[in-house]
Every structure is written in structure tokens, then in C-alpha cells.
Scaffold this motif. Structure first.
Motif, PDB file in Angstrom:
ATOM      1  N   ALA A  22     -11.753  10.742  -8.617  1.00 34.28           N
ATOM      2  CA  ALA A  22     -12.142  12.141  -8.467  1.00 34.28           C
ATOM      3  C   ALA A  22     -13.036  12.288  -7.252  1.00 34.28           C
ATOM      4  N   ILE A  23     -13.027  13.490  -6.691  1.00 37.00           N
ATOM      5  CA  ILE A  23     -13.821  13.760  -5.500  1.00 37.00           C
ATOM      6  C   ILE A  23     -14.409  15.158  -5.598  1.00 37.00           C
ATOM      7  N   SER A  24     -15.647  15.281  -5.156  1.00 38.97           N
ATOM      8  CA  SER A  24     -16.330  16.566  -5.204  1.00 38.97           C
ATOM      9  C   SER A  24     -15.813  17.509  -4.118  1.00 38.97           C
ATOM     10  N   ARG A  25     -16.259  18.739  -4.189  1.00 40.63           N
ATOM     11  CA  ARG A  25     -15.756  19.767  -3.285  1.00 40.63           C
ATOM     12  C   ARG A  25     -16.039  19.472  -1.824  1.00 40.63           C
ATOM     13  N   SER A  26     -17.177  18.834  -1.561  1.00 40.66           N
ATOM     14  CA  SER A  26     -17.569  18.545  -0.183  1.00 40.66           C
ATOM     15  C   SER A  26     -17.327  17.095   0.203  1.00 40.66           C
ATOM     16  N   SER A  27     -16.664  16.334  -0.675  1.00 35.80           N
ATOM     17  CA  SER A  27     -16.377  14.911  -0.456  1.00 35.80           C
ATOM     18  C   SER A  27     -17.603  14.020  -0.578  1.00 35.80           C
ATOM     19  N   GLY A  28     -18.740  14.583  -0.967  1.00 36.37           N
ATOM     20  CA  GLY A  28     -19.947  13.778  -1.019  1.00 36.37           C
ATOM     21  C   GLY A  28     -20.027  12.830  -2.200  1.00 36.37           C
ATOM     22  N   SER A  41       0.832  -1.199   0.000  1.00 40.28           N
ATOM     23  CA  SER A  41       0.000   0.000   0.000  1.00 40.28           C
ATOM     24  C   SER A  41       0.869   1.252   0.000  1.00 40.28           C
ATOM     25  N   LEU A  42       0.298   2.309  -0.543  1.00 40.02           N
ATOM     26  CA  LEU A  42       0.897   3.638  -0.473  1.00 40.02           C
ATOM     27  C   LEU A  42      -0.230   4.644  -0.325  1.00 40.02           C
ATOM     28  N   ARG A  43       0.084   5.774   0.279  1.00 39.20           N
ATOM     29  CA  ARG A  43      -0.864   6.883   0.316  1.00 39.20           C
ATOM     30  C   ARG A  43      -0.212   8.108  -0.304  1.00 39.20           C
ATOM     31  N   LEU A  44      -0.821   8.576  -1.367  1.00 34.90           N
ATOM     32  CA  LEU A  44      -0.364   9.789  -2.013  1.00 34.90           C
ATOM     33  C   LEU A  44      -1.083  10.995  -1.412  1.00 34.90           C
ATOM     34  N   SER A  45      -0.368  12.096  -1.360  1.00 39.78           N
ATOM     35  CA  SER A  45      -0.954  13.354  -0.912  1.00 39.78           C
ATOM     36  C   SER A  45      -0.754  14.408  -1.986  1.00 39.78           C
ATOM     37  N   CYS A  46      -1.666  15.346  -2.036  1.00 40.71           N
ATOM     38  CA  CYS A  46      -1.555  16.469  -2.956  1.00 40.71           C
ATOM     39  C   CYS A  46      -1.927  17.724  -2.173  1.00 40.71           C
ATOM     40  N   ALA A  47      -0.941  18.566  -1.943  1.00 43.62           N
ATOM     41  CA  ALA A  47      -1.150  19.799  -1.195  1.00 43.62           C
ATOM     42  C   ALA A  47      -1.428  20.945  -2.145  1.00 43.62           C
ATOM     43  N   ALA A  48      -2.452  21.718  -1.839  1.00 45.03           N
ATOM     44  CA  ALA A  48      -2.854  22.824  -2.696  1.00 45.03           C
ATOM     45  C   ALA A  48      -2.586  24.158  -2.017  1.00 45.03           C
ATOM     46  N   ASN A  81     -10.352  19.564   3.594  1.00 46.89           N
ATOM     47  CA  ASN A  81     -10.368  20.962   3.162  1.00 46.89           C
ATOM     48  C   ASN A  81      -9.677  21.880   4.172  1.00 46.89           C
ATOM     49  N   ALA A  82      -9.650  21.482   5.430  1.00 49.16           N
ATOM     50  CA  ALA A  82      -8.958  22.284   6.439  1.00 49.16           C
ATOM     51  C   ALA A  82      -7.446  22.262   6.224  1.00 49.16           C
ATOM     52  N   LYS A  83      -6.952  21.184   5.608  1.00 55.46           N
ATOM     53  CA  LYS A  83      -5.512  21.045   5.356  1.00 55.46           C
ATOM     54  C   LYS A  83      -5.156  21.306   3.897  1.00 55.46           C
ATOM     55  N   ASN A  84      -6.147  21.660   3.090  1.00 52.49           N
ATOM     56  CA  ASN A  84      -5.908  21.919   1.661  1.00 52.49           C
ATOM     57  C   ASN A  84      -5.216  20.744   0.976  1.00 52.49           C
ATOM     58  N   THR A  85      -5.666  19.550   1.277  1.00 50.80           N
ATOM     59  CA  THR A  85      -4.986  18.361   0.795  1.00 50.80           C
ATOM     60  C   THR A  85      -5.987  17.320   0.315  1.00 50.80           C
ATOM     61  N   VAL A  86      -5.632  16.656  -0.769  1.00 53.00           N
ATOM     62  CA  VAL A  86      -6.388  15.513  -1.251  1.00 53.00           C
ATOM     63  C   VAL A  86      -5.460  14.299  -1.188  1.00 53.00           C
ATOM     64  N   TYR A  87      -6.039  13.150  -0.893  1.00 54.78           N
ATOM     65  CA  TYR A  87      -5.265  11.931  -0.701  1.00 54.78           C
ATOM     66  C   TYR A  87      -5.724  10.845  -1.667  1.00 54.78           C
ATOM     67  N   LEU A  88      -4.835   9.913  -1.926  1.00 56.68           N
ATOM     68  CA  LEU A  88      -5.181   8.711  -2.659  1.00 56.68           C
ATOM     69  C   LEU A  88      -4.565   7.535  -1.917  1.00 56.68           C
ATOM     70  N   GLN A  89      -5.409   6.783  -1.229  1.00 60.26           N
ATOM     71  CA  GLN A  89      -4.965   5.575  -0.544  1.00 60.26           C
ATOM     72  C   GLN A  89      -5.008   4.432  -1.540  1.00 60.26           C
ATOM     73  N   THR A  98      -8.713  29.261  -2.619  1.00 65.15           N
ATOM     74  CA  THR A  98      -9.548  28.557  -1.662  1.00 65.15           C
ATOM     75  C   THR A  98      -9.769  27.128  -2.124  1.00 65.15           C
ATOM     76  N   PHE A  99      -9.199  26.194  -1.386  1.00 64.31           N
ATOM     77  CA  PHE A  99      -9.188  24.791  -1.814  1.00 64.31           C
ATOM     78  C   PHE A  99     -10.595  24.229  -1.956  1.00 64.31           C
ATOM     79  N   SER A 100     -11.489  24.641  -1.116  1.00 63.38           N
ATOM     80  CA  SER A 100     -12.817  24.023  -1.083  1.00 63.38           C
ATOM     81  C   SER A 100     -13.665  24.320  -2.310  1.00 63.38           C
ATOM     82  N   ILE A 101     -13.239  25.222  -3.167  1.00 62.16           N
ATOM     83  CA  ILE A 101     -14.020  25.492  -4.376  1.00 62.16           C
ATOM     84  C   ILE A 101     -13.650  24.539  -5.508  1.00 62.16           C
TER      85      ILE A 101
END
Length: 127
Positions: A50-56, A17-24, A74-82, A28-31
Motif C-alpha cells: 500500500a502507498i499513501s496519497r503523497s507516496s510518503g 521480474s515484472l512491473r504491474l501498472s494500475c491506471a485510474a 499522480n501526474a499519470k494517475n497510475t500506481v505501480y508494483l515492481q 482526482t487520483f491524488s486523494i
């Protein structure tokens, strides 16, 4: 535009396994709806998740369904891929991408829908 920096790639054995991170940064990251794509040697870039703005809402490419999970903080401006149960065919450069719009069912998998891209992080899976 938002600036994106991927991290977390590396060499892993098959089944690992690996977890990728993407810092933005920069906007405003949440848009932004976010996506992950990958390019294997000699192949075209491929949609991964892909993931929507609210993670829904999340979408996955057929080759990674059930093994990969996209999430965001969104608080950390980061998206992950596990990435679990990795296989040699997952070897590729992985890119995160952002679009300042809602995630749409007709375009989430298309490169041209995303206006900002990171530089990529290499994932190598050994057999």
C-alpha cells in the motif's frame, strides 16, 4: 468512484521480474491511498502493498518485503508494483484497490478499507 485497470501481468520464470501498472480514472487520483492485493488459486485474497496519497508512506506484506516495491505517479494517475525475485508462490491474480482517505496503520492491509477495485491481472511464475 474511481475506475481502476491493471496491466503488466504475464508468465515469468522464477527469479525474474515484472512491473504491474494500475491506471485510474474518474476522480482526482491524488486523494486516494492505493493498495495491491493478490489471490492465489484456492486461497483468500492477501495484502501485498500500500502507498499513501503523497507516496510518503508505504507498507508491504511479509511475504514480499525486500522484493516488491510500490510507487505511484499522480501526474499519470497510475500506481505501480515492481516485483523482483519472483517465485512460484507469487503466482496469483493481482488487484489494485483505492480508498479516498489517508492511509492508516490500522487498516491499510484490510480489504474492507478499499472501496474501488480493478478487475485483476494474472501473474504466473514458473519454476
Amino acid at each position: 468512484q474511481v475506475q481502476l485497470v491493471e496491466s503488466g501481468g504475464g508468465l515469468v520464470q522464477a527469479g525474474g521480474s515484472l512491473r504491474l501498472s494500475c491506471a485510474a480514472s474518474g476522480r482526482t487520483f491524488s486523494i486516494y491511498s492505493m493498495g495491491w492485493f493478490r489471490r492465489a488459486p484456492g486461497k483468500e485474497r492477501e495484502f501485498v502493498a500500500a502507498i499513501s496519497r503523497s507516496s510518503g508512506i508505504t507498507y508491504y506484506g511479509d511475504s514480499v518485503k525486500g522484493r516488491f516495491t510500490i510507487s505511484r505517479d499522480n501526474a499519470k494517475n497510475t500506481v505501480y508494483l515492481q516485483m523482483n525475485s519472483l517465485a512460484p508462490e507469487d503466482t496469483a491474480v493481482y488487484y489494485c484497490a483505492a480508498q479516498p482517505a489517508a492511509l492508516l496503520s490500522g487498516t491499510y492491509y484490510r480489504e474492507e478499507a478499499y472501496g474501488s477495485w480493478g478487475q485483476g491481472t494474472q501473474v504466473t511464475v514458473s519454476s
